[in-house]
Design an enzyme around this catalytic site. Structure first.
Site, PDB file in Angstrom:
ATOM      1  N   SER A  30     -37.524 -31.856  97.314  1.00  0.00           N
ATOM      2  CA  SER A  30     -37.716 -32.886  98.567  1.00  0.00           C
ATOM      3  C   SER A  30     -37.273 -32.508  99.658  1.00  0.00           C
ATOM      4  O   SER A  30     -37.700 -32.653 100.858  1.00  0.00           O
ATOM      5  CB  SER A  30     -37.126 -34.211  98.104  1.00  0.00           C
ATOM      6  OG  SER A  30     -35.812 -34.238  97.935  1.00  0.00           O
ATOM      7  N   THR A  31     -36.251 -31.528  99.758  1.00  0.00           N
ATOM      8  CA  THR A  31     -35.758 -30.858 100.958  1.00  0.00           C
ATOM      9  C   THR A  31     -36.656 -29.754 101.359  1.00  0.00           C
ATOM     10  O   THR A  31     -37.082 -29.698 102.483  1.00  0.00           O
ATOM     11  CB  THR A  31     -34.178 -30.601 100.870  1.00  0.00           C
ATOM     12  OG1 THR A  31     -33.554 -31.704 100.212  1.00  0.00           O
ATOM     13  CG2 THR A  31     -33.599 -30.094 102.056  1.00  0.00           C
ATOM     14  N   LYS A  98     -29.056 -25.451  90.931  1.00  0.00           N
ATOM     15  CA  LYS A  98     -30.390 -25.686  91.142  1.00  0.00           C
ATOM     16  C   LYS A  98     -31.184 -26.053  89.831  1.00  0.00           C
ATOM     17  O   LYS A  98     -30.524 -26.011  88.823  1.00  0.00           O
ATOM     18  CB  LYS A  98     -31.112 -24.690  92.064  1.00  0.00           C
ATOM     19  CG  LYS A  98     -30.608 -24.558  93.548  1.00  0.00           C
ATOM     20  CD  LYS A  98     -31.059 -23.296  94.355  1.00  0.00           C
ATOM     21  CE  LYS A  98     -32.833 -23.275  94.090  1.00  0.00           C
ATOM     22  NZ  LYS A  98     -33.117 -24.887  94.716  1.00  0.00           N
ATOM     23  N   GLY A  99     -32.384 -26.658  90.224  1.00  0.00           N
ATOM     24  CA  GLY A  99     -33.073 -26.965  88.704  1.00  0.00           C
ATOM     25  C   GLY A  99     -33.557 -28.206  88.255  1.00  0.00           C
ATOM     26  O   GLY A  99     -33.861 -28.667  87.231  1.00  0.00           O
ATOM     27  N   GLU A 107     -37.649 -19.931  91.105  1.00  0.00           N
ATOM     28  CA  GLU A 107     -36.854 -19.983  92.295  1.00  0.00           C
ATOM     29  C   GLU A 107     -35.737 -18.985  92.214  1.00  0.00           C
ATOM     30  O   GLU A 107     -35.585 -17.997  93.124  1.00  0.00           O
ATOM     31  CB  GLU A 107     -36.182 -21.327  92.447  1.00  0.00           C
ATOM     32  CG  GLU A 107     -36.843 -22.746  92.725  1.00  0.00           C
ATOM     33  CD  GLU A 107     -36.144 -23.770  92.630  1.00  0.00           C
ATOM     34  OE1 GLU A 107     -34.813 -23.886  91.971  1.00  0.00           O
ATOM     35  OE2 GLU A 107     -36.616 -24.784  93.228  1.00  0.00           O
ATOM     36  N   LYS A 125     -24.679 -33.164  98.481  1.00  0.00           N
ATOM     37  CA  LYS A 125     -24.703 -32.343  97.694  1.00  0.00           C
ATOM     38  C   LYS A 125     -23.661 -31.170  97.505  1.00  0.00           C
ATOM     39  O   LYS A 125     -23.162 -30.518  96.548  1.00  0.00           O
ATOM     40  CB  LYS A 125     -25.870 -31.171  97.761  1.00  0.00           C
ATOM     41  CG  LYS A 125     -27.240 -31.912  97.881  1.00  0.00           C
ATOM     42  CD  LYS A 125     -27.696 -32.523  96.914  1.00  0.00           C
ATOM     43  CE  LYS A 125     -29.208 -33.194  96.794  1.00  0.00           C
ATOM     44  NZ  LYS A 125     -30.167 -32.210  97.020  1.00  0.00           N
TER      45      LYS A 125
END
Ligand code: DER
Length: 235
Positions: A30-31, A98-99, A107, A125
């Protein structure tokens, strides 16, 4: 400011690093979505030209296509100028988790091929240490005997009170399948896993493991959008 507004602020700041003619890694989540939207907008306005995008997921591929961003892949562009992508966790050394969106393999392939990797996050985060939020640290595994692999992963981190869970869809309990046809085992830690490099190496030793969600020493810049403004952390 809402969390999404903070994500958008970080994303737009990252796009200031994009120059015409660049080959870009396009992140997922979403970012990163805001960054890809912004790149599409600047291309349309003619403020950016000759951009080539390398998407990090089928989802981002579709989004970039709809925005008219010219796309290619790592086979044609083994070295990229810049990647912009989000993260689930950022520690003080700019190590990432991440992930949680399930795109970690592509990625990591794309972001590992970039000269610069700008990570964009809202301040929620930020963590003291990777895996310390009690939230998932994803591991992509082959579907073949995934239970065997999940147990090996759990045993690896028994000292950190680790529990491994197959990622499934809430509505039908079917396994989540990645863009690459694999499963994800999410690892949940109760204690600090300690040396991250050693943990990473140990995970990758397991034959059933494809890749994990710790992005160590990969981000060259992290842009954090918070209530009090934007912070840019450079490696
Ligand atoms: O799944 C991913 O790797 C995403 O980039 C994730 O880490 C960040 O997703 P978000 O921007 O939706 O929080």
């Amino acid at each position: 400011l809402t969390q999404d507004e903070l994500k958008k602020i970080a994303a737009y700041k990252a796009v200031e690093y994009v120059e015409s003619g660049m080959v870009l890694g396009l992140g997922t989540g979403s970012t990163a979505k805001h960054a890809v939207d912004r790149i599409g907008e600047l291309l349309k306005q003619g403020q950016l030209q000759n951009i080539v995008g390398i998407p990090t997921s089928k989802k981002t591929h579709e989004q970039a296509l709809s925005l008219g961003i010219p796309l290619s892949d790592l086979d044609s562009h083994p070295v990229l100028d810049l990647a912009i992508d989000g993260a689930d966790e950022v520690d003080p050394h700019l190590n990432l988790v991440k992930g949680r969106g399930g795109s970690l393999l592509r990625e990591k392939m794309v972001e590992g091929a970039c000269k610069k990797f700008v990570c964009i996050v809202d301040e929620s985060k930020l963590v003291k240490h990777v895996g310390g939020s009690g939230l998932a640290m994803p591991v992509e595994v082959v579907p073949f005997c995934w239970k065997f692999t999940a147990k090996k992963l759990q045993d690896l981190f028994e000292y950190a009170g680790c529990v491994g869970k197959l990622r499934t869809f809430v509505e039908n309990s079917k396994p989540f399948v990645t863009d690459n046809g694999n499963y994800i085992v999410d690892l949940y830690f109760q204690k600090d896993m300690g040396d991250l490099k050693a943990a990473s190496d140990a995970i990758l030793q397991l034959p059933g493991v494809v890749e994990h969600g710790m992005f160590l020493d990969m981000a060259t810049t992290v842009i954090v959008a918070g209530e009090l403004g934007i912070t840019v952390k450079n490696k």
